[in-house]
Design a protein around this motif. Sequence first.
Motif, PDB file in Angstrom:
ATOM      1  N   MET A   1       0.827  -1.208   0.000  1.00  0.00           N
ATOM      2  CA  MET A   1       0.000   0.000   0.000  1.00  0.00           C
ATOM      3  C   MET A   1       0.858   1.254   0.000  1.00  0.00           C
ATOM      4  N   SER A   2       1.796   1.321   0.951  1.00  0.00           N
ATOM      5  CA  SER A   2       2.415   2.620   1.138  1.00  0.00           C
ATOM      6  C   SER A   2       3.923   2.557   1.022  1.00  0.00           C
TER       7      SER A   2
ATOM      8  N   GLU B   1     -11.118   5.008  -3.997  1.00  0.00           N
ATOM      9  CA  GLU B   1     -10.959   4.066  -5.119  1.00  0.00           C
ATOM     10  C   GLU B   1     -11.903   2.865  -4.987  1.00  0.00           C
ATOM     11  N   GLN B   2     -12.181   2.462  -3.735  1.00  0.00           N
ATOM     12  CA  GLN B   2     -13.086   1.312  -3.516  1.00  0.00           C
ATOM     13  C   GLN B   2     -14.556   1.718  -3.514  1.00  0.00           C
TER      14      GLN B   2
ATOM     15  N   HIS C   1     -17.609  -4.253   3.049  1.00  0.00           N
ATOM     16  CA  HIS C   1     -16.289  -4.005   3.634  1.00  0.00           C
ATOM     17  C   HIS C   1     -16.301  -4.420   5.115  1.00  0.00           C
TER      18      HIS C   1
ATOM     19  N   ARG D   1      -4.407   9.439   5.320  1.00  0.00           N
ATOM     20  CA  ARG D   1      -4.750   9.972   3.993  1.00  0.00           C
ATOM     21  C   ARG D   1      -4.773   8.858   2.950  1.00  0.00           C
ATOM     22  N   GLU D   2      -3.791   7.951   3.047  1.00  0.00           N
ATOM     23  CA  GLU D   2      -3.760   6.838   2.075  1.00  0.00           C
ATOM     24  C   GLU D   2      -4.995   5.962   2.202  1.00  0.00           C
ATOM     25  N   LYS D   3      -5.415   5.725   3.460  1.00  0.00           N
ATOM     26  CA  LYS D   3      -6.610   4.889   3.661  1.00  0.00           C
ATOM     27  C   LYS D   3      -7.826   5.550   3.017  1.00  0.00           C
TER      28      LYS D   3
ATOM     29  N   ALA E   1     -13.482   3.476   6.256  1.00  0.00           N
ATOM     30  CA  ALA E   1     -12.166   3.411   5.621  1.00  0.00           C
ATOM     31  C   ALA E   1     -11.039   3.552   6.643  1.00  0.00           C
TER      32      ALA E   1
ATOM     33  N   VAL F   1      -7.818   7.725   0.464  1.00  0.00           N
ATOM     34  CA  VAL F   1      -7.698   7.675  -0.992  1.00  0.00           C
ATOM     35  C   VAL F   1      -8.084   6.274  -1.482  1.00  0.00           C
ATOM     36  N   GLU F   2      -7.630   5.258  -0.764  1.00  0.00           N
ATOM     37  CA  GLU F   2      -8.029   3.887  -1.113  1.00  0.00           C
ATOM     38  C   GLU F   2      -9.537   3.723  -1.002  1.00  0.00           C
ATOM     39  N   GLY F   3     -10.100   4.355   0.051  1.00  0.00           N
ATOM     40  CA  GLY F   3     -11.556   4.302   0.252  1.00  0.00           C
ATOM     41  C   GLY F   3     -12.307   4.936  -0.914  1.00  0.00           C
TER      42      GLY F   3
END
Length: 249
Positions: A1-2, A25-26, A117, A17-19, A82, A21-23
Amino acid sequence: MSTIPHDHPRYASLIAREKLVEGIEQGIVSMHGLIAHGRGEAFDYLIGERTTHAALEAERVACAHLIRARHPIISVNGNAAALAGELLVRLSELLAIPLEVNLFHYTEQRAERIASHLMRLGAREVLTQRDAMIPHLSSERGRVSSKGIYAADVVLVPLEDGDRCEKLVSMGKVVIAIDLNPLSRTSRTATITIVDELQRALGNMLELASELVDAPTERLDALIQGFDNDTNLMESLRAIGHHIAEQFR
Ligand code: ATP
């Protein structure tokens, strides 16, 4: 992921923030959720990215309410799923409280994705029905499950909107909000406001709930009765002031 190095001074914040952004995308997180998160981050900076004494007290009392409730519910929106889906599922399991997907910017597809999820993370029961209305809330924002939020006596709503929080309180419910902004309408209208970052708050609540789950009812009731939300919010504001002052010493 990171690719963010663990020793980066803003590691936790960058991972959050990455979580999100992934959220996105999902299809779990809405674009509006990113903006709401930014406001939270700003307050977390001011509070020193730590759990204050006031927040810990609110987290303890929130656990006492959830344990004493007859019909508790945990409301989950996109950001909460997320950022802290696993922690929410663990709290739900520990205290046998169902989860309900409750979105400000509702789409059926996003609600179903959040429910899936949470189920993947081990949730047993995720309510998505919207067969009841919170009185005096217009259209989509007022729709909730008749078996969940509508019937609940105690509602844990991480990251709730101020208007809806106020209406839930008007229905006579105990509303527990997690909100880093001690001045938001949510914070000022909830029964208990936890001024802490969502993931820190839920991590602490898992520990506190494990300690309190078998406590005598007198102890839980004393915790509940000894709490005053306005006093606790003032303490959070003072903690922010102290933290800022320390930066210039
Ligand atoms: P209100 O309607 O209550 O006056 P608001 O319009 O600021 O407040 P929203 O935009 O609905 O509220 O939600 C954002 C709120 O969530 C902000 O108050 C922000 O501080 C808080 N928040 C965002 N991310 C987090 C997080 N990870 N942990 C805790 N609080 C957060």
